[in-house]
Design a protein around this motif. Sequence first.
Motif, PDB file in Angstrom:
ATOM      1  N   THR A  43       0.919  -1.340  -0.097  1.00  0.00           N
ATOM      2  CA  THR A  43       0.029  -0.096   0.098  1.00  0.00           C
ATOM      3  C   THR A  43       0.848   1.394   0.175  1.00  0.00           C
ATOM      4  O   THR A  43       0.267   2.309  -0.249  1.00  0.00           O
ATOM      5  CB  THR A  43      -0.983   0.116   1.334  1.00  0.00           C
ATOM      6  OG1 THR A  43      -0.160  -0.127   2.639  1.00  0.00           O
ATOM      7  CG2 THR A  43      -2.011  -1.013   1.034  1.00  0.00           C
ATOM      8  N   VAL A  44       2.271   1.068   0.306  1.00  0.00           N
ATOM      9  CA  VAL A  44       3.032   2.344   0.256  1.00  0.00           C
ATOM     10  C   VAL A  44       3.532   2.533  -1.381  1.00  0.00           C
ATOM     11  O   VAL A  44       3.194   3.792  -1.619  1.00  0.00           O
ATOM     12  CB  VAL A  44       4.209   2.043   1.124  1.00  0.00           C
ATOM     13  CG1 VAL A  44       5.200   3.258   0.883  1.00  0.00           C
ATOM     14  CG2 VAL A  44       3.893   1.909   2.625  1.00  0.00           C
ATOM     15  N   SER A  45       3.789   1.665  -1.829  1.00  0.00           N
ATOM     16  CA  SER A  45       4.264   1.732  -3.505  1.00  0.00           C
ATOM     17  C   SER A  45       3.031   1.587  -4.340  1.00  0.00           C
ATOM     18  O   SER A  45       3.384   1.932  -5.562  1.00  0.00           O
ATOM     19  CB  SER A  45       5.302   0.786  -3.747  1.00  0.00           C
ATOM     20  OG  SER A  45       4.948  -0.582  -3.770  1.00  0.00           O
ATOM     21  N   GLY A  46       2.068   1.252  -3.920  1.00  0.00           N
ATOM     22  CA  GLY A  46       0.981   0.953  -4.639  1.00  0.00           C
ATOM     23  C   GLY A  46       1.051  -0.172  -5.682  1.00  0.00           C
ATOM     24  O   GLY A  46       0.218  -0.351  -6.678  1.00  0.00           O
ATOM     25  N   GLU A  47       1.815  -1.137  -5.318  1.00  0.00           N
ATOM     26  CA  GLU A  47       1.997  -2.396  -6.215  1.00  0.00           C
ATOM     27  C   GLU A  47       1.363  -3.513  -5.831  1.00  0.00           C
ATOM     28  O   GLU A  47       1.057  -3.590  -4.598  1.00  0.00           O
ATOM     29  CB  GLU A  47       3.519  -2.913  -6.320  1.00  0.00           C
ATOM     30  CG  GLU A  47       3.997  -3.025  -5.370  1.00  0.00           C
ATOM     31  CD  GLU A  47       5.503  -3.523  -5.473  1.00  0.00           C
ATOM     32  OE1 GLU A  47       6.125  -4.025  -6.589  1.00  0.00           O
ATOM     33  OE2 GLU A  47       6.480  -2.768  -4.655  1.00  0.00           O
ATOM     34  N   TRP A  48       0.835  -4.486  -6.564  1.00  0.00           N
ATOM     35  CA  TRP A  48       0.535  -5.769  -6.089  1.00  0.00           C
ATOM     36  C   TRP A  48       0.808  -6.769  -6.990  1.00  0.00           C
ATOM     37  O   TRP A  48       1.251  -6.572  -8.106  1.00  0.00           O
ATOM     38  CB  TRP A  48      -1.264  -5.886  -5.973  1.00  0.00           C
ATOM     39  CG  TRP A  48      -2.102  -5.783  -7.232  1.00  0.00           C
ATOM     40  CD1 TRP A  48      -2.573  -6.921  -7.974  1.00  0.00           C
ATOM     41  CD2 TRP A  48      -2.391  -4.627  -8.023  1.00  0.00           C
ATOM     42  NE1 TRP A  48      -3.168  -6.556  -8.908  1.00  0.00           N
ATOM     43  CE2 TRP A  48      -3.023  -5.229  -9.159  1.00  0.00           C
ATOM     44  CE3 TRP A  48      -2.078  -3.224  -8.013  1.00  0.00           C
ATOM     45  CZ2 TRP A  48      -3.622  -4.270 -10.069  1.00  0.00           C
ATOM     46  CZ3 TRP A  48      -2.846  -2.379  -8.979  1.00  0.00           C
ATOM     47  CH2 TRP A  48      -3.701  -3.098  -9.845  1.00  0.00           C
ATOM     48  N   VAL A  49       0.642  -8.107  -6.349  1.00  0.00           N
ATOM     49  CA  VAL A  49       0.872  -9.249  -7.234  1.00  0.00           C
ATOM     50  C   VAL A  49      -0.161 -10.313  -7.076  1.00  0.00           C
ATOM     51  O   VAL A  49      -0.612 -10.440  -5.918  1.00  0.00           O
ATOM     52  CB  VAL A  49       2.379  -9.953  -6.789  1.00  0.00           C
ATOM     53  CG1 VAL A  49       2.515 -11.196  -7.665  1.00  0.00           C
ATOM     54  CG2 VAL A  49       3.520  -9.020  -7.005  1.00  0.00           C
TER      55      VAL A  49
END
Length: 163
Positions: A43-49
């Motif tokens: 949630t800090v960098s806005g990435e997900w896998v």
Amino acid sequence: MNSSAHAASRMIADLVIPAIPDDERLWVPQAKGVWFRPLFFNTVSGEWVNLLRVRRSGVLSRHRHPAPVHGFVLKGEWRYLEHDWVAREGTYVFEPPGEVHTLVVDDDCAEMITLFHVCGALIYYTEQGEPAGHDDVHTKLDMCRRHFTATGLGEDYVDQFVR
């Protein structure tokens, strides 16, 4: 406590889970015949896998992303209408940011599963090129919370994937 022990106590925990689960409740519905399996949310960098699983043919989405996307096809195949390549089982795909492309699963593919690492958002577009919504780490988390609540796992079940 020495400094290395103190630093270790503040480290983020490892995340080691079966990617393809036995429990079908871990597949979050995204659209008819389309699910995703959350693996990691930042949630800090806005990435997900996640794993994207598709059990229908046709156009899944027309979208653009403002940051890179990495994919690895585990099963089946898919393509983009705007390109002449097909991502087949065992294929790695790097998608640079900026282009609008249309993900398609063809009729002869019974099931497609691809691992996607999304850095940022997906912005969806209509056939006329107008923005039609988006997904980001927060919308994905919300989808998971609703689904896990509805299936009896509880909304906090998703917290294990957040780092």
